[in-house]
Design a protein around this motif. Structure first.
Motif, PDB file in Angstrom:
ATOM      1  N   ALA A  88      -9.788 -10.858   0.299  1.00 11.05           N
ATOM      2  CA  ALA A  88      -8.706  -9.892   0.456  1.00 11.05           C
ATOM      3  C   ALA A  88      -7.828  -9.767  -0.777  1.00 11.05           C
ATOM      4  O   ALA A  88      -7.208  -8.729  -0.989  1.00 11.05           O
ATOM      5  CB  ALA A  88      -7.835 -10.292   1.659  1.00 11.05           C
ATOM      6  N   TRP A  89      -7.797 -10.810  -1.602  1.00  8.01           N
ATOM      7  CA  TRP A  89      -6.905 -10.773  -2.756  1.00  8.01           C
ATOM      8  C   TRP A  89      -7.372  -9.799  -3.830  1.00  8.01           C
ATOM      9  O   TRP A  89      -6.573  -9.313  -4.618  1.00  8.01           O
ATOM     10  CB  TRP A  89      -6.782 -12.165  -3.371  1.00  8.01           C
ATOM     11  CG  TRP A  89      -6.165 -13.186  -2.488  1.00  8.01           C
ATOM     12  CD1 TRP A  89      -6.814 -14.152  -1.768  1.00  8.01           C
ATOM     13  CD2 TRP A  89      -4.763 -13.356  -2.190  1.00  8.01           C
ATOM     14  NE1 TRP A  89      -5.900 -14.912  -1.070  1.00  8.01           N
ATOM     15  CE2 TRP A  89      -4.643 -14.446  -1.309  1.00  8.01           C
ATOM     16  CE3 TRP A  89      -3.610 -12.683  -2.613  1.00  8.01           C
ATOM     17  CZ2 TRP A  89      -3.424 -14.894  -0.834  1.00  8.01           C
ATOM     18  CZ3 TRP A  89      -2.378 -13.123  -2.137  1.00  8.01           C
ATOM     19  CH2 TRP A  89      -2.290 -14.211  -1.257  1.00  8.01           C
ATOM     20  N   HIS A  90      -8.683  -9.545  -3.861  1.00  5.34           N
ATOM     21  CA  HIS A  90      -9.258  -8.671  -4.886  1.00  5.34           C
ATOM     22  C   HIS A  90     -10.192  -7.664  -4.247  1.00  5.34           C
ATOM     23  O   HIS A  90     -10.705  -7.889  -3.145  1.00  5.34           O
ATOM     24  CB  HIS A  90     -10.033  -9.475  -5.942  1.00  5.34           C
ATOM     25  CG  HIS A  90      -9.191 -10.474  -6.669  1.00  5.34           C
ATOM     26  ND1 HIS A  90      -9.007 -11.760  -6.208  1.00  5.34           N
ATOM     27  CD2 HIS A  90      -8.482 -10.375  -7.825  1.00  5.34           C
ATOM     28  CE1 HIS A  90      -8.227 -12.412  -7.057  1.00  5.34           C
ATOM     29  NE2 HIS A  90      -7.891 -11.600  -8.040  1.00  5.34           N
ATOM     30  N   ALA A 104      -1.180 -22.353   4.544  1.00  2.00           N
ATOM     31  CA  ALA A 104      -2.473 -22.688   3.949  1.00  2.00           C
ATOM     32  C   ALA A 104      -3.618 -22.096   4.756  1.00  2.00           C
ATOM     33  O   ALA A 104      -4.611 -21.615   4.182  1.00  2.00           O
ATOM     34  CB  ALA A 104      -2.627 -24.203   3.841  1.00  2.00           C
ATOM     35  N   SER A 105      -3.506 -22.118   6.074  1.00  2.00           N
ATOM     36  CA  SER A 105      -4.570 -21.578   6.928  1.00  2.00           C
ATOM     37  C   SER A 105      -4.758 -20.081   6.706  1.00  2.00           C
ATOM     38  O   SER A 105      -5.898 -19.600   6.585  1.00  2.00           O
ATOM     39  CB  SER A 105      -4.246 -21.849   8.398  1.00  2.00           C
ATOM     40  OG  SER A 105      -4.146 -23.230   8.652  1.00  2.00           O
ATOM     41  N   VAL A 106      -3.662 -19.347   6.650  1.00  2.00           N
ATOM     42  CA  VAL A 106      -3.768 -17.900   6.454  1.00  2.00           C
ATOM     43  C   VAL A 106      -4.217 -17.583   5.027  1.00  2.00           C
ATOM     44  O   VAL A 106      -4.958 -16.616   4.799  1.00  2.00           O
ATOM     45  CB  VAL A 106      -2.424 -17.214   6.781  1.00  2.00           C
ATOM     46  CG1 VAL A 106      -2.493 -15.718   6.500  1.00  2.00           C
ATOM     47  CG2 VAL A 106      -2.063 -17.452   8.240  1.00  2.00           C
ATOM     48  N   THR A 107      -3.801 -18.384   4.062  1.00  2.00           N
ATOM     49  CA  THR A 107      -4.282 -18.204   2.691  1.00  2.00           C
ATOM     50  C   THR A 107      -5.796 -18.396   2.627  1.00  2.00           C
ATOM     51  O   THR A 107      -6.506 -17.648   1.939  1.00  2.00           O
ATOM     52  CB  THR A 107      -3.586 -19.191   1.740  1.00  2.00           C
ATOM     53  OG1 THR A 107      -2.167 -19.000   1.812  1.00  2.00           O
ATOM     54  CG2 THR A 107      -4.048 -18.985   0.305  1.00  2.00           C
ATOM     55  N   LEU A 108      -6.295 -19.397   3.353  1.00  2.00           N
ATOM     56  CA  LEU A 108      -7.741 -19.608   3.431  1.00  2.00           C
ATOM     57  C   LEU A 108      -8.429 -18.408   4.072  1.00  2.00           C
ATOM     58  O   LEU A 108      -9.477 -17.947   3.600  1.00  2.00           O
ATOM     59  CB  LEU A 108      -8.027 -20.881   4.232  1.00  2.00           C
ATOM     60  CG  LEU A 108      -9.501 -21.162   4.575  1.00  2.00           C
ATOM     61  CD1 LEU A 108     -10.306 -21.410   3.307  1.00  2.00           C
ATOM     62  CD2 LEU A 108      -9.598 -22.364   5.524  1.00  2.00           C
ATOM     63  N   TRP A 109      -7.852 -17.902   5.154  1.00  2.00           N
ATOM     64  CA  TRP A 109      -8.431 -16.743   5.857  1.00  2.00           C
ATOM     65  C   TRP A 109      -8.526 -15.545   4.926  1.00  2.00           C
ATOM     66  O   TRP A 109      -9.550 -14.856   4.888  1.00  2.00           O
ATOM     67  CB  TRP A 109      -7.563 -16.428   7.074  1.00  2.00           C
ATOM     68  CG  TRP A 109      -8.132 -15.371   7.979  1.00  2.00           C
ATOM     69  CD1 TRP A 109      -9.014 -15.551   9.007  1.00  2.00           C
ATOM     70  CD2 TRP A 109      -7.845 -13.963   7.926  1.00  2.00           C
ATOM     71  NE1 TRP A 109      -9.300 -14.338   9.600  1.00  2.00           N
ATOM     72  CE2 TRP A 109      -8.600 -13.353   8.966  1.00  2.00           C
ATOM     73  CE3 TRP A 109      -7.039 -13.174   7.125  1.00  2.00           C
ATOM     74  CZ2 TRP A 109      -8.553 -11.977   9.199  1.00  2.00           C
ATOM     75  CZ3 TRP A 109      -6.994 -11.802   7.353  1.00  2.00           C
ATOM     76  CH2 TRP A 109      -7.739 -11.220   8.379  1.00  2.00           C
TER      77      TRP A 109
END
Length: 256
Positions: free
Chosen positions: A244-246, A233-238
């Protein structure tokens, strides 16, 4: 098939399985307005995949090296599944980063302490659970962060106008909701033995293991999943706070 002491299997179990799946599809369609094909396909795939995996694990039981190749395949499928949920038209492959950030250090600690043996069955069972937990966390956290940033885009732009950098501005909006993806794992851990009896624990008890040993193993699994999910979850938040996803300006995330 009828040797289980937990459930009575046989022809009636297969009939019930079909009934349960059809009822789930009906509720999915009538109450939630979703396509019943999604539910039916999920159940059918689970049947085929579990049968194939059972055969594969039996074949891999004496081939330790190939077990890691199988785990790598599980990881790739997890990246595809969660990544396509978070960024179907974006950089979905970046889901590999939070998945690895959760699974790799946790599995390494289990191996370093000698708790997780280098046997095919143990590696597949434990690391497979960790990949599954990280996959769910990345999906939930990524989608929740994405939706929150899109909904409160004005607040993010206002923070940038006040001098905040884009990642910091997005973090103020996204950070409070990112941790919600870890709550199911926390609730599962704190209610273990009270609300539910985890499957591994029950299986070991039925297999003749000492209750305290079975409890310790299950506790290790649950607590390791807490670390996996928190890191994922922390890295997904980062990643989400840095867009970064788009590409810039896509997916409801303006700016760099």
């Amino acid at each position: 098939m009828n040797g289980s002491t937990l459930l009575v299997l046989g022809p009636r179990a297969w009939i019930l399985l079909a009934v349960l799946l059809c009822l789930a599809a009906v509720v999915w369609r009538t109450a939630l307005g979703r396509s019943p094909a999604q539910m039916l396909l999920a159940g059918t795939r689970a049947l085929i995949q579990l049968a194939a995996v059972a055969l594969a694990i039996g074949w891999l039981s004496g081939r330790g090296t190939l077990a890691f190749a199988f785990v790598a395949l599980m990881f790739v499928v997890g990246v595809w599944t969660s990544g396509r949920r978070v960024a179907p038209e974006g950089r979905w492959w970046l889901a590999a980063v939070p998945l690895a950030a959760g699974v790799v250090p946790t599995a390494a600690l289990l191996l370093a302490f000698g708790v997780l043996p280098l046997s095919a069955l143990a590696v597949i069972a434990v690391v497979g659970q960790q990949i599954g937990g990280a996959m769910s966390t990345v999906t939930l956290a990524g989608r929740r962060i994405r939706d929150e940033l899109a909904l409160r885009n004005g607040e993010v732009e206002a923070a940038v106008a006040l001098g905040f950098q884009w990642p910091a501005a997005r973090s103020m909006v996204a950070r409070p909701v990112a941790g919600e993806a870890v709550l199911p794992a926390i609730d599962q851990t704190r209610t273990a033995g009270l609300v539910t009896l985890p499957g591994a624990f029950v299986g070991m008890i039925l297999g003749g293991a000492e209750p305290l040993d079975a409890g310790l193993i299950q506790l290790l699994v649950l607590v390791s999943l807490l670390l996996v999910n928190a890191c994922a979850a922390s890295v997904t938040l980062w990643l989400g706070c840095r867009g970064a996803w788009h590409a810039a300006g896509r997916g409801g995330l303006p700016g760099p």
